[in-house]
Motif scaffolding. Sequence first.
Motif, PDB file in Angstrom:
ATOM      1  N   SER A  91      -0.573   5.747  -1.436  1.00 37.70           N
ATOM      2  CA  SER A  91      -0.001   4.403  -1.423  1.00 37.70           C
ATOM      3  C   SER A  91      -1.090   3.357  -1.533  1.00 37.70           C
ATOM      4  CB  SER A  91       0.786   4.191  -0.135  1.00 37.70           C
ATOM      5  OG  SER A  91       1.229   2.847  -0.045  1.00 37.70           O
ATOM      6  N   LEU A  92      -0.752   2.268  -2.182  1.00 35.50           N
ATOM      7  CA  LEU A  92      -1.662   1.130  -2.293  1.00 35.50           C
ATOM      8  C   LEU A  92      -1.188  -0.043  -1.458  1.00 35.50           C
ATOM      9  CD1 LEU A  92      -2.453   1.232  -6.130  1.00 35.50           C
ATOM     10  CD2 LEU A  92      -3.878   2.019  -4.243  1.00 35.50           C
ATOM     11  N   ASP A  93      -0.315   0.221  -0.489  1.00 40.91           N
ATOM     12  CA  ASP A  93       0.175  -0.831   0.393  1.00 40.91           C
ATOM     13  C   ASP A  93      -0.956  -1.411   1.227  1.00 40.91           C
ATOM     14  OD1 ASP A  93       2.479   0.191  -0.612  1.00 40.91           O
ATOM     15  OD2 ASP A  93       3.531   0.298   1.304  1.00 40.91           O
ATOM     16  N   PHE A  94      -0.783  -2.663   1.603  1.00 39.11           N
ATOM     17  CA  PHE A  94      -1.655  -3.277   2.596  1.00 39.11           C
ATOM     18  C   PHE A  94      -1.368  -2.628   3.942  1.00 39.11           C
ATOM     19  CE2 PHE A  94      -1.929  -6.465   6.006  1.00 39.11           C
ATOM     20  CZ  PHE A  94      -3.277  -6.771   5.959  1.00 39.11           C
ATOM     21  N   VAL A  95      -2.411  -2.271   4.671  1.00 39.04           N
ATOM     22  CA  VAL A  95      -2.264  -1.637   5.979  1.00 39.04           C
ATOM     23  C   VAL A  95      -2.793  -2.592   7.029  1.00 39.04           C
ATOM     24  CG1 VAL A  95      -2.870   0.320   7.440  1.00 39.04           C
ATOM     25  CG2 VAL A  95      -2.519   0.658   4.982  1.00 39.04           C
ATOM     26  N   ALA A  96      -1.878  -3.179   7.794  1.00 38.42           N
ATOM     27  CA  ALA A  96      -2.279  -4.119   8.837  1.00 38.42           C
ATOM     28  C   ALA A  96      -3.123  -3.409   9.876  1.00 38.42           C
ATOM     29  CB  ALA A  96      -1.042  -4.732   9.493  1.00 38.42           C
ATOM     30  N   PRO A 101      -2.055  -4.857  15.435  1.00 38.96           N
ATOM     31  CA  PRO A 101      -2.012  -3.410  15.697  1.00 38.96           C
ATOM     32  C   PRO A 101      -1.840  -2.622  14.405  1.00 38.96           C
ATOM     33  CG  PRO A 101      -0.673  -4.583  17.288  1.00 38.96           C
ATOM     34  CD  PRO A 101      -1.079  -5.596  16.253  1.00 38.96           C
ATOM     35  N   GLU A 102      -2.571  -1.536  14.271  1.00 42.95           N
ATOM     36  CA  GLU A 102      -2.520  -0.740  13.044  1.00 42.95           C
ATOM     37  C   GLU A 102      -1.121  -0.193  12.818  1.00 42.95           C
ATOM     38  OE1 GLU A 102      -4.883   2.973  10.898  1.00 42.95           O
ATOM     39  OE2 GLU A 102      -5.527   2.188  12.852  1.00 42.95           O
ATOM     40  N   GLY A 103      -0.669  -0.296  11.574  1.00 44.35           N
ATOM     41  CA  GLY A 103       0.652   0.196  11.213  1.00 44.35           C
ATOM     42  C   GLY A 103       1.749  -0.848  11.316  1.00 44.35           C
ATOM     43  N   GLU A 104       1.477  -1.956  11.960  1.00 43.12           N
ATOM     44  CA  GLU A 104       2.492  -3.003  12.090  1.00 43.12           C
ATOM     45  C   GLU A 104       2.543  -3.819  10.802  1.00 43.12           C
ATOM     46  OE1 GLU A 104       2.906  -6.985  14.796  1.00 43.12           O
ATOM     47  OE2 GLU A 104       2.579  -5.078  15.841  1.00 43.12           O
ATOM     48  N   ARG A 105       3.759  -4.169  10.383  1.00 45.62           N
ATOM     49  CA  ARG A 105       3.922  -4.906   9.144  1.00 45.62           C
ATOM     50  C   ARG A 105       3.785  -6.400   9.385  1.00 45.62           C
ATOM     51  NH1 ARG A 105       2.807  -2.016   5.086  1.00 45.62           N
ATOM     52  NH2 ARG A 105       3.442  -3.867   3.945  1.00 45.62           N
TER      53      ARG A 105
END
Length: 279
Positions: free
Chosen positions: A201-206, A37-41
């Motif tokens: 942000s350059l975070d990975f986005v699940a 699911p989008e947004g889940e870490r």
Amino acid sequence: MGPNASIPLTRRSAAVLGVASVAGLVMLCWPLLVRVPEGERLSPPFLFLALLPLVIAVVLAEVSEGGLDPRVLAILGVLSACNAVLRGLSAGTAGVELVFFLLILGGRVFGPGFGFVLGCTSLFASALVTAGVGPWLPYQMLVSAWVGMGAGFLPRRVTGRAEIVMLAAYGVVAAYLFGLLMNLSGWPFVLGIAIPGHEGSLDFVAGAPLVENLHRFAVYTLLTSTGSFDTGRAITTAVAIAALGPAVLTTLRRASRRAVVLDAGRAVRPATAERVETR
């Protein structure tokens, strides 16, 4: 002329090596491939961290199944110890990394099987010396093993100055790929990545599209390591190969001619291995 079979690769060993390499790539790339699911870490891959050393152990056991001549084992130990000392001296400061040039030259002379084993033992020994043992170590061992193995697969007909140029170019490519893959092993689990000069942000986005995550990762790698640590590693490796490569290659080849390898249960010298195979 085929590669020196100091640690000969049978068909089964080559197959195991290939399967393990694919498994290693999956362990590195899985966050980009899973659907969540989008947004889940995502949680760190503790299962993979437990399985990867097992995979490496299986490959090492399979590759060395035919037995290691004591002289070959001694050469492996000496090169691993040298790499451990070299890494302790450089410690990656400002990207100065002295491990890879000797790893590449060893794989070049003794073949892909030896290069794979040397990559694993060198990084493990150096981690003990530099207190660098952590969850990143199995990935470092695997990627370094690929570097040594790849050097063993380079064209054998290239000699002289052309060989040094080829090895230096390979060292540059390997240095950047090492940094890229090591970044990939940890980037999906880093939170709050903010780099001065870059907005957003350059975070990975699940759950985000693959292309978007690859773009973030590419920017993250370019800004954090490509222009600094990876470039320093590439320059150091290329310069070391250019300056020390001819002398080290001569020494290693002299040692390889004295080492005994096992061919179908019979001891033969590397210099005569091809004649044995053609009879």
